[in-house]
Write an enzyme that holds these catalytic residues in place. Structure first.
Site, PDB file in Angstrom:
ATOM      1  N   SER A 143       0.827  -1.218   0.000  1.00  0.00           N
ATOM      2  CA  SER A 143       0.000   0.000   0.000  1.00  0.00           C
ATOM      3  C   SER A 143       0.853   1.256   0.000  1.00  0.00           C
ATOM      4  CB  SER A 143      -0.851   0.061   1.279  1.00  0.00           C
ATOM      5  OG  SER A 143      -1.814  -0.931   1.272  1.00  0.00           O
ATOM      6  N   HIS A 156      -3.110   0.710  -4.154  1.00  0.00           N
ATOM      7  CA  HIS A 156      -2.468  -0.373  -4.906  1.00  0.00           C
ATOM      8  C   HIS A 156      -2.769  -0.158  -6.382  1.00  0.00           C
ATOM      9  CE1 HIS A 156      -1.385  -3.314  -1.694  1.00  0.00           C
ATOM     10  NE2 HIS A 156      -2.271  -2.611  -1.037  1.00  0.00           N
ATOM     11  N   HIS A 192      -5.554  -9.176  -0.657  1.00  0.00           N
ATOM     12  CA  HIS A 192      -5.452  -9.461   0.772  1.00  0.00           C
ATOM     13  C   HIS A 192      -6.591 -10.391   1.192  1.00  0.00           C
ATOM     14  CE1 HIS A 192      -3.866  -5.414   0.035  1.00  0.00           C
ATOM     15  NE2 HIS A 192      -3.031  -5.621   1.014  1.00  0.00           N
ATOM     16  N   TYR A 230      -8.482 -10.079   3.627  1.00  0.00           N
ATOM     17  CA  TYR A 230      -9.661  -9.342   4.114  1.00  0.00           C
ATOM     18  C   TYR A 230     -10.591  -8.880   2.994  1.00  0.00           C
ATOM     19  CZ  TYR A 230      -6.879  -5.104   3.053  1.00  0.00           C
ATOM     20  OH  TYR A 230      -6.129  -4.149   2.436  1.00  0.00           O
ATOM     21  N   GLU A 231     -10.125  -8.965   1.733  1.00  0.00           N
ATOM     22  CA  GLU A 231     -10.984  -8.512   0.633  1.00  0.00           C
ATOM     23  C   GLU A 231     -12.091  -9.522   0.336  1.00  0.00           C
ATOM     24  OE1 GLU A 231      -8.727  -6.923  -2.825  1.00  0.00           O
ATOM     25  OE2 GLU A 231      -7.018  -7.100  -1.454  1.00  0.00           O
ATOM     26  N   ALA A 291       3.113  -2.164   4.047  1.00  0.00           N
ATOM     27  CA  ALA A 291       2.998  -1.115   5.052  1.00  0.00           C
ATOM     28  C   ALA A 291       2.671  -1.812   6.365  1.00  0.00           C
ATOM     29  CB  ALA A 291       1.885  -0.147   4.674  1.00  0.00           C
ATOM     30  N   MET A 324      -1.240  -6.624   7.365  1.00  0.00           N
ATOM     31  CA  MET A 324      -2.344  -7.459   6.873  1.00  0.00           C
ATOM     32  C   MET A 324      -1.991  -8.233   5.601  1.00  0.00           C
ATOM     33  SD  MET A 324      -5.417  -4.727   7.467  1.00  0.00           S
ATOM     34  CE  MET A 324      -5.493  -3.714   8.959  1.00  0.00           C
ATOM     35  N   SER A 325      -0.700  -8.450   5.359  1.00  0.00           N
ATOM     36  CA  SER A 325      -0.336  -9.118   4.095  1.00  0.00           C
ATOM     37  C   SER A 325       0.924  -9.958   4.286  1.00  0.00           C
ATOM     38  CB  SER A 325      -0.096  -8.059   3.013  1.00  0.00           C
ATOM     39  OG  SER A 325       1.079  -7.315   3.312  1.00  0.00           O
ATOM     40  N   ASN A 331       2.870   3.750  10.770  1.00  0.00           N
ATOM     41  CA  ASN A 331       2.273   4.241  12.028  1.00  0.00           C
ATOM     42  C   ASN A 331       2.796   3.422  13.186  1.00  0.00           C
ATOM     43  OD1 ASN A 331       0.291   2.249  10.539  1.00  0.00           O
ATOM     44  ND2 ASN A 331      -0.075   1.962  12.728  1.00  0.00           N
ATOM     45  N   HIS A 353      -6.452   3.858   6.960  1.00  0.00           N
ATOM     46  CA  HIS A 353      -5.871   3.600   5.641  1.00  0.00           C
ATOM     47  C   HIS A 353      -5.380   4.894   4.985  1.00  0.00           C
ATOM     48  CE1 HIS A 353      -4.831   1.157   2.264  1.00  0.00           C
ATOM     49  NE2 HIS A 353      -5.640   1.788   1.444  1.00  0.00           N
TER      50      HIS A 353
HETATM   51  N1  HPA Z   1      -1.872  -2.700  11.582  1.00  0.00           N
HETATM   52  C1  HPA Z   1      -2.110  -3.533  10.560  1.00  0.00           C
HETATM   53  N2  HPA Z   1      -1.781  -3.259   9.300  1.00  0.00           N
HETATM   54  C2  HPA Z   1      -1.172  -2.091   9.069  1.00  0.00           C
HETATM   55  C3  HPA Z   1      -0.894  -1.172  10.082  1.00  0.00           C
HETATM   56  C4  HPA Z   1      -1.257  -1.495  11.419  1.00  0.00           C
HETATM   57  O1  HPA Z   1      -1.058  -0.734  12.383  1.00  0.00           O
HETATM   58  N3  HPA Z   1      -0.305  -0.100   9.493  1.00  0.00           N
HETATM   59  C5  HPA Z   1      -0.220  -0.381   8.172  1.00  0.00           C
HETATM   60  N4  HPA Z   1      -0.747  -1.575   7.900  1.00  0.00           N
END
Ligand code: HPA
Length: 267
Positions: free
Chosen positions: A29, A59, A81, A83-84, A111, A206-207, A230, A242
């Protein structure tokens, strides 16, 4: 019906040339800038039957086959992903295609949120290992014994060493750490983050984990780099979301690009 990996590889060769891309790169991402530096042919996922639609903003869904600093690469500008759609094996066909094209190495980027106080937003982290916090596995249902994939050195020591050397030569600070896969799409609670940190993870996202499992199944050597967008939930007052991920990704993405481009010729 989806086309086979061999069939798709033949289409890709006819459009982008037959020289094998030794290295496949998956861009996470907000990390698609690197794709612009590749001299080659961009093929929309939509032209590759069975490739995932990229339903996640940030993406870009092209496969680009060409050269980056003289090295033949296949760059996957979008990933699917879990989650999609609830399928953890959605990147299987693209990875099979990489293998069918003659790929030997997968480098995944993502990310991630940091659980390590000194690894701040904008840092990059080379994965030394992962924790599959989701409990899911993209090889569930795979009938062959090859499904029992050893994951002891999933993040290839020689590739990691080359990335470390590239970071040091380019004076780019790069952390080393353990990535935990959380299914998403909701972010973690602070209690989950404390639990994941206690289990030994340094960053969460998440990937990547299902892709590395699939890539090892296919016999590809793997490395992965996280861009910290973050501090994970409860670790700081920074906002999480996001939009924040996409806004913060370019800070670390510049470091990621420097390290990857310095490392590519020696992988
Ligand atoms: N958690 C999960 N996935 C992420 C995060 C997070 O804090 N930051 C970027 N992708």
């Amino acid at each position: 019906m989806s086309r086979s990996a061999e069939d798709l590889a033949a289409t890709i060769r006819s459009r982008a040339g037959s020289e094998p891309p030794r290295i496949g790169l998956i861009l996470g991402s907000g990390l698609s800038h690197l794709a612009e530096a590749v001299e080659g042919t961009a093929i929309p996922y939509g032209d590759l039957d069975g490739f995932p639609g990229s339903g996640v903003s940030g993406h870009s869904a092209n496969l680009i086959v060409g050269t980056l600093d003289g090295v033949r690469v296949a760059v996957f500008g979008g990933r699917s992903h879990y989650y999609e759609h609830g399928r953890s094996d959605a990147m299987r066909l693209p990875l099979e295609v990489l293998k069918a094209l003659g790929g030997e190495i997968l480098i995944a980027t993502n990310a991630a949120g940091s659980m390590t106080p000194e690894m701040r937003t904008g840092s990059i982290m080379c994965l030394s290992d992962h924790i599959n916090f989701s409990g899911l596995n993209p090889l569930i249902g795979e009938p062959k014994d090859a499904r029992f994939v050893p994951m002891t050195a999933a993040y290839d020591p020689a590739l990691r060493e080359a990335l470390r050397e590239a970071a040091s030569e380019t004076e780019t600070p790069m952390h080393d750490g353990i990535y935990a896969w959380y299914s998403g799409p909701s972010f973690e609670t602070p209690a989950e983050i404390r639990a994941i940190a206690m289990l030994g993870a340094d960053a969460v996202g998440m990937s990547t984990v299902p892709e590395v499992i699939l890539a090892r199944f296919l016999g590809l050597r793997c490395a992965a780099i996280s861009v910290i967008t973050n501090m994970a939930a409860g670790m700081s007052d920074e906002s999480i979301g996001h939009d924040h991920t996409k806004a913060m990704a370019p800070i670390g993405a510049a470091k990621l690009e420097t390290v990857l481009r310095a490392a590519l010729p020696r992988l």
